[in-house]
Design a protein around this motif. Structure first.
Motif, PDB file in Angstrom:
ATOM      1  N   ARG A  74       0.817  -1.232   0.000  1.00 55.12           N
ATOM      2  CA  ARG A  74       0.000   0.000   0.000  1.00 55.12           C
ATOM      3  C   ARG A  74       0.845   1.275   0.000  1.00 55.12           C
ATOM      4  O   ARG A  74       0.378   2.329  -0.418  1.00 55.12           O
ATOM      5  N   LYS A  75       2.084   1.145   0.495  1.00 57.55           N
ATOM      6  CA  LYS A  75       2.926   2.342   0.566  1.00 57.55           C
ATOM      7  C   LYS A  75       3.739   2.548  -0.712  1.00 57.55           C
ATOM      8  O   LYS A  75       4.571   3.443  -0.781  1.00 57.55           O
ATOM      9  N   THR A  83      -3.669   5.747   2.808  1.00 51.06           N
ATOM     10  CA  THR A  83      -3.566   4.290   2.944  1.00 51.06           C
ATOM     11  C   THR A  83      -4.483   3.802   4.054  1.00 51.06           C
ATOM     12  O   THR A  83      -4.791   4.543   4.993  1.00 51.06           O
ATOM     13  N   LYS A  84      -4.896   2.584   3.922  1.00 50.50           N
ATOM     14  CA  LYS A  84      -5.640   1.878   4.966  1.00 50.50           C
ATOM     15  C   LYS A  84      -5.153   0.445   4.954  1.00 50.50           C
ATOM     16  O   LYS A  84      -4.758  -0.066   3.895  1.00 50.50           O
ATOM     17  N   HIS A 263      -5.268   7.204   5.916  1.00 51.78           N
ATOM     18  CA  HIS A 263      -4.283   8.135   6.469  1.00 51.78           C
ATOM     19  C   HIS A 263      -3.506   8.743   5.332  1.00 51.78           C
ATOM     20  O   HIS A 263      -3.067   8.049   4.438  1.00 51.78           O
ATOM     21  N   ASN A 264      -3.340  10.037   5.379  1.00 56.87           N
ATOM     22  CA  ASN A 264      -2.573  10.670   4.314  1.00 56.87           C
ATOM     23  C   ASN A 264      -1.121  10.240   4.411  1.00 56.87           C
ATOM     24  O   ASN A 264      -0.541  10.209   5.474  1.00 56.87           O
ATOM     25  N   GLY A 265      -0.598   9.887   3.318  1.00 65.13           N
ATOM     26  CA  GLY A 265       0.772   9.419   3.386  1.00 65.13           C
ATOM     27  C   GLY A 265       1.614   9.954   2.291  1.00 65.13           C
ATOM     28  O   GLY A 265       1.297  10.344   1.258  1.00 65.13           O
TER      29      GLY A 265
END
Lengths: 265, 413
Positions: A74-75, A83-84, A263-265
């Protein structure tokens, strides 16, 4: 290309085995989707998968309002705005299709999950498989290689079995040895494949109890629907399966994108 | 949250003193081992340290060395050397990495203090209250180094503590005296023993008070901080120096509470850590929790060095009580009540159980306790699989996803 898609919301689920993209329109309707092997370059796979899904949705990147990524990689999705975890996204995706208290069983490429939701869709608990990947898609992939049976043939073989060969080992590698022993004993291949399915089911059922309604998701049941019939028989329960069980996490991520979750990443 | 942010957190000022404290501790022992100026006892982490201090020994703790091997991530490479000797990869990884360290002549003391090797023991003293592995561990060194081995055999799975248990343990401790006199060549000095016991009692009170500061909301420090600052309570209890250290640390933590200082900026969630630390991953876990605005406020592990039952007026009996009332030797009912009491004190939102592959005695998730406590306290629980020192048993990506999902779950409440 014409662009009549309007606002769209994208979920990207980069699993250890496959990458899945789901595109929802503003009515939460699934209008585009794609599945590809994750390979070694997650970013590249995610981009290719997105392009296929956009084509199916007849949409362009400009239509994307927001994108949330999930899964093991996801990253590694540069075009995602948040992301979750895959646990959160499977829960959200399943609740979208079945808005009720439930136990979700997700059988993925390397991870299995058992997630419990209350009637409002909130997570009560979750469990993932421990270190070992026995009972996941990786187990069936390994067996397909060892037995030289194409993965896509396994479902029909299992369904056509007259009996079932039981396997005892926890370990994927030792199970393969056990299976070769069964072949030497003259056991029929369909009976062995059904035994492999049973082994997957046993590994999953020992992770947690099943409460409320049960939903099964993930790539393994997407390609092996007979496995769901076996679970129903073993558990004496009706099992619910979303229309695209492999896409549940991606759909959940797209829903989070729509709700500005993640979450903002 | 895509990556844990590199954080610049305000350090605990006492850490500088701690660094010197630990250096002095090891230099003193290294010197004694080289010159023979003082006898050295190796002791298990909750062994009869007060008696050893009272009899004039310097005390070295192989478990502390195991934790250092874990924290420096030397352990995973050293464990296989002990496995090859017949010590299973499934037994205590403190044992296996420490024996591997001896065999390979590699120690983190060299990098940290330029000390070539751990101090050679004059006697090995265990208490099986941690586990049976400590006895086997010390027995290996006893054979290897031809050093006497003595110890205390604990009771286990204890509900209500009975008099016969205390009498038994007290007499086992007392029985050590003549054996230790043979090593020191000096007569046992009751007054000195009582003095050491008094120091140890005070250390426990101060250390307990430090841990209790984490009951403040927000918490002034974390479990990860405490795993470092507990070192004097572990290795120097029974000395004045340990007390001096906590007399310094406690006011600093109290001041942090007065200042409303949050160890985790914007603390949103509070957790309890049940089980062993994952020594080689302290920093990355600490940073992940920090990025999730989650403070691990309390733990069974750090609480395990509070021996406030010690009483100089009843030296052997009170030692027996202190080392029998320990969490680790108690039954499930006691342990559940203990964590319940911690829940009432520290007000955490969830419990994280660490199932340490090689440490069954410190892994309390294996007999349904997480589920029972979750139902009793109405809070979620999470079990992560790992190990104290053997990082082959730890899948970082899986663990981190589990932790992240657990915090998501807390946020849905």
């Amino acid at each position: 290309m014409t662009n009549d898609a309007g606002s769209i919301f994208v979920g990207v689920d980069v699993g250890a085995s496959h990458t899945k993209v789901a595109i929802l329109d503003s009515e939460k309707k699934l209008i585009g989707h794609s599945v590809r092997k994750s390979g070694t370059d997650f970013t590249d796979s995610a981009e290719n998968c997105l392009n296929s899904a956009l084509e199916m949705a007849n949409a362009l990147e400009e239509n994307i309002v927001r994108c949330v990524s999930t899964g093991y990689g996801r990253k590694n999705v540069p075009f995602s705005q948040g992301t979750k975890t895959e646990i959160g996204c499977h829960a959200r995706g399943c609740y979208h299709y079945f808005p009720m208290a439930m136990t979700i069983v997700d059988i993925g490429g390397q991870d299995n999950k058992v997630i419990k939701l209350d009637a409002k869709g909130r997570r009560l608990s979750f469990k993932m498989n421990r270190k070992c990947a026995a009972g996941t898609g990786a187990f069936l992939e390994e067996m397909s290689l060892r037995l030289e049976i194409p993965l896509e043939d396994m479902d029909a073989l299992a369904e056509g079995a007259e009996n079932m060969v039981e396997l005892g080992s926890y370990c994927t590698v030792f199970s393969a040895t056990e299976v070769l022993g069964k072949i030497r004993q003259g056991k029929k291949v369909p009976d062995i494949v059904k035994g492999l399915f049973f082994s997957v089911i046993k590994r999953v059922l020992e992770m947690d109890s099943l409460t409320d309604r049960v939903v099964i998701t993930g790539g393994v049941v997407a390609h092996n629907p007979y496995l769901v019939n076996m679970v129903e028989e073993i558990t004496e329960r009706e099992i619910m399966v979303p229309e695209y069980p492999q896409l549940t996490g991606a759909v959940g991520a797209a829903l989070f994108a729509m709700e500005k979750g993640g979450h903002n990443g | 949250m895509s990556e844990e942010k590199k954080t610049t957190r305000r350090q605990i000022a006492a850490a500088k003193t701690l660094k010197k404290f630990m250096a002095d501790y090891f230099y003193e022992m290294d010197d004694a081992a080289k010159t023979g100026s003082q006898k050295i006892a190796w002791c298990t982490s909750v062994g009869p340290a007060e008696l050893l201090r009272g009899m004039g020994f310097l005390v070295y703790y192989p478990e502390n060395h195991g934790a250092m091997l874990g924290a420096t991530r030397m352990s995973t490479d050293l464990i296989p050397y002990a496995n090859a000797l017949g010590y299973s990869p499934d037994i205590c990884s403190y044992l296996t990495c420490d024996v591997g360290s001896y065999l390979q002549k590699k120690t983190p003391l060299t990098m940290a203090y330029n000390i070539e090797s751990v101090p050679r023991p004059d006697v090995l003293v265990f208490n099986t209250n941690q586990c049976r592995d400590v006895q086997d561990w010390f027995a290996w060194y006893s054979r290897e180094l031809n050093v006497p081995l003595v110890g205390v055999h604990t009771h286990r799975d204890i509900g209500n503590i009975r008099n016969y248990q205390i009498k038994d343990i007290a007499s086992q401790i007392e029985d050590l005296v003549p054996k230790l006199e043979e090593v020191t060549g000096k007569k046992f000095d009751l007054a000195r023993f009582k003095e050491a016991l008094g120091y140890s009692r005070r250390t426990s009170e101060l250390w307990g008070a430090c841990l209790e500061e984490a009951a403040a909301i927000p918490s002034p420090w974390t479990f990860f901080d405490a795993t470092i600052h507990m070192a004097p309570a572990v290795v120097s209890r029974g000395t004045k120096e340990a007390n001096d250290y906590y007399e310094l640390l406690l006011p600093e933590l109290q001041q942090r509470v007065k200042d409303d200082f949050a160890a985790v900026e914007g603390e949103k969630h509070r957790l309890y850590w049940e089980g062993m630390p994952i020594w080689g991953k302290l920093r990355s876990l600490s940073e992940q929790f920090y990025s999730l605005k989650t403070c691990v406020v309390a733990s069974t592990y750090c609480n395990s060095w509070i021996f406030d039952q010690l009483d100089p007026d009843e030296p052997f009996e009170s030692m027996a009580v202190a080392y029998t009332e320990l969490f680790i030797v108690r039954d499930e009912l006691y342990k559940e009540q203990y964590i319940t009491d911690c829940y009432n004190k520290f007000k955490f939102d969830g419990i994280l159980f660490h199932d340490a592959k090689t440490c069954p005695n410190n892994s309390n998730n294996r007999y349904g306790m997480p589920e029972r406590l979750s139902e009793k306290l109405g809070i979620p629980v999470l079990t992560i699989n790992g190990d104290l020192c053997d990082l082959r048993c730890y899948s970082e990506e899986q663990a981190k996803t589990n932790i992240e999902a657990f915090i998501e779950q807390l946020e849905e409440k």
